[in-house]
Write a protein that holds these residues in place. Structure first.
Motif, PDB file in Angstrom:
ATOM      1  N   ARG A  60     -35.464 122.141 -92.559  1.00 58.63           N
ATOM      2  CA  ARG A  60     -36.606 122.575 -93.353  1.00 58.63           C
ATOM      3  C   ARG A  60     -37.947 122.313 -92.660  1.00 58.63           C
ATOM      4  N   SER A  70     -32.619 127.784 -95.925  1.00 62.31           N
ATOM      5  CA  SER A  70     -33.421 126.969 -96.826  1.00 62.31           C
ATOM      6  C   SER A  70     -34.897 127.349 -96.680  1.00 62.31           C
ATOM      7  N   THR A  71     -35.690 126.992 -97.678  1.00 56.74           N
ATOM      8  CA  THR A  71     -37.125 127.207 -97.593  1.00 56.74           C
ATOM      9  C   THR A  71     -37.746 126.189 -96.628  1.00 56.74           C
ATOM     10  N   HIS A  72     -38.995 126.432 -96.225  1.00 53.91           N
ATOM     11  CA  HIS A  72     -39.691 125.511 -95.338  1.00 53.91           C
ATOM     12  C   HIS A  72     -40.237 124.315 -96.122  1.00 53.91           C
TER      13      HIS A  72
END
Length: 369
Positions: A60, A70-72
């Protein structure tokens, strides 16, 4: 009245390599919170008891131009990972003071939940098709073990590692008694559960790790062949003890290449992680040289994420695993680090090559009840 609210924040993107404590990941003492007066806005206030440093946290921290599952992570905000919290105040139906919850939470002592990272909800329309909604891993009330097992088991066999192992093994491995499985990073939180599930199924288990203490730990869990990949050739072990019917991959790179080479016809390769790639630049990653063997041996390679399989398999996991853990049939060793201030170093240990030297799942003890 204000109360100190220490936290660990994501301060700088690390580029390549392991995040440096104090530079990329920073412990801060400056924040405070009014425990009695902070608005809950229909949510609930929690106190963090334990946190889990995880490899996915490094994923991430990647550059903003790189898409992934996944999102940052958001600069300037607390790190987020799996945690155990206790509820102090609540305005949310079904959540009561004194309840214990497990799931994704922030690396800070006190948090108004649900915490929305970056103050913006996940937007499926703006995300790649392979990005999953982190809400699927949000905080859930967990039953009080009442002495049957410690709360820390929710970070090993009863938490995300155990659910990951269960979903991948039951959903992808198609394991049959008498078959041979090789588990890379077999002393990891996920790996130890796969070792035990495979032995309970009647498989021959080969497992590797990066420290002699971890080799002994894998043997104690029932691994038939356990070795230190830093001092023993993976190729030589698989040549002697293979061929493989199943490979469980937590590592990628040369280990994955060796598993392809020594797989049996129609073997199943279950892709759970690739920690050998997390801290290096894409151009420096190892290039697999024997991909032609995939079609020659008719190998089945399957990657998975827990949210994909949990709707089907989580009910079985929660029905079967607690009883096995309470009876001592599924076990886990833990490595406890006390104090949130030591969280950055604990995360760095998880991400370095071979992981931390101590056998057992790393857990950060933030506070007691």
């Amino acid at each position: 009245m204000l109360t100190k609210n220490p936290r660990v924040v994501f301060a700088k993107r690390p580029g390549t390599g392991v995040p440096v404590p104090g530079e990329h990941v920073v412990f801060e003492r400056s924040h405070s919170i009014d425990l009695d007066g902070v608005p809950l806005n229909g949510g609930f206030l929690t106190k963090t008891l334990m946190l889990s440093p995880e490899p996915f946290m490094r994923e991430r921290m990647r550059d903003l131009c790189v898409a992934s599952y996944s999102t940052h992570a958001v600069l300037g905000e607390p790190l987020v990972s799996f945690g155990l919290v206790v509820v102090l105040r609540s305005e949310k139906e079904g959540i009561n003071p004194g309840d214990h919850l497990y799931g994704l939470t922030t690396w800070e002592v006190y948090t108004v939940q649900p915490y929305i990272e970056g103050r913006a909800k996940y937007n499926p329309a703006a995300a790649p098709d392979y990005t999953f909604d982190v809400d699927a891993l949000s905080l859930q009330v967990v039953p009080d073990p009442k002495g049957a097992f410690p709360w820390s088991r929710y970070f090993t066999v009863l938490g995300a590692p155990g659910l990951t192992a269960f979903c991948g093994f039951e959903g992808c491995a198609d394991a049959k008694p008498g078959e041979t499985i090789y588990i890379s990073s077999g002393a990891s939180a996920v790996g130890i559960v796969v070792v035990q599930l495979a032995k309970a199924k009647g498989l021959k288990v080969i497992a590797s790790a990066g420290a002699d203490s971890k080799v002994e730990y894998m043997r104690s869990l029932g691994a038939d062949v356990a070795f230190n990949y830093k001092t023993t050739s993976i190729v030589e072990v698989l040549k002697e003890h293979g061929p493989l019917d199943i490979y469980w991959d937590n590592v990628g790179g040369e280990t994955f290449e060796a598993a392809i080479e020594y797989s049996r016809l129609h073997a199943r390769l279950v892709m759970c992680g690739s920690i050998s790639e997390y801290t290096i630049a894409p151009e420096a990653r190892y290039g697999i040289k024997n991909t032609s063997m995939i079609f020659k041996k008719r190998l089945r390679i399957e990657g998975f994420l827990v949210p994909d399989l949990a709707p089907r398999l989580a009910p079985r996991f929660y029905a079967e695993m607690p009883a096995l853990v309470a009876a001592g049939k599924i076990t886990a060793k833990e490595h406890i680090t006390e104090g949130l201030e030591n969280g950055p170093a604990a995360l760095a240990d998880v991400l370095k090559e071979g992981g931390n030297e101590a056998a057992g799942k790393p857990i950060i003890l933030v506070a007691t009840e």
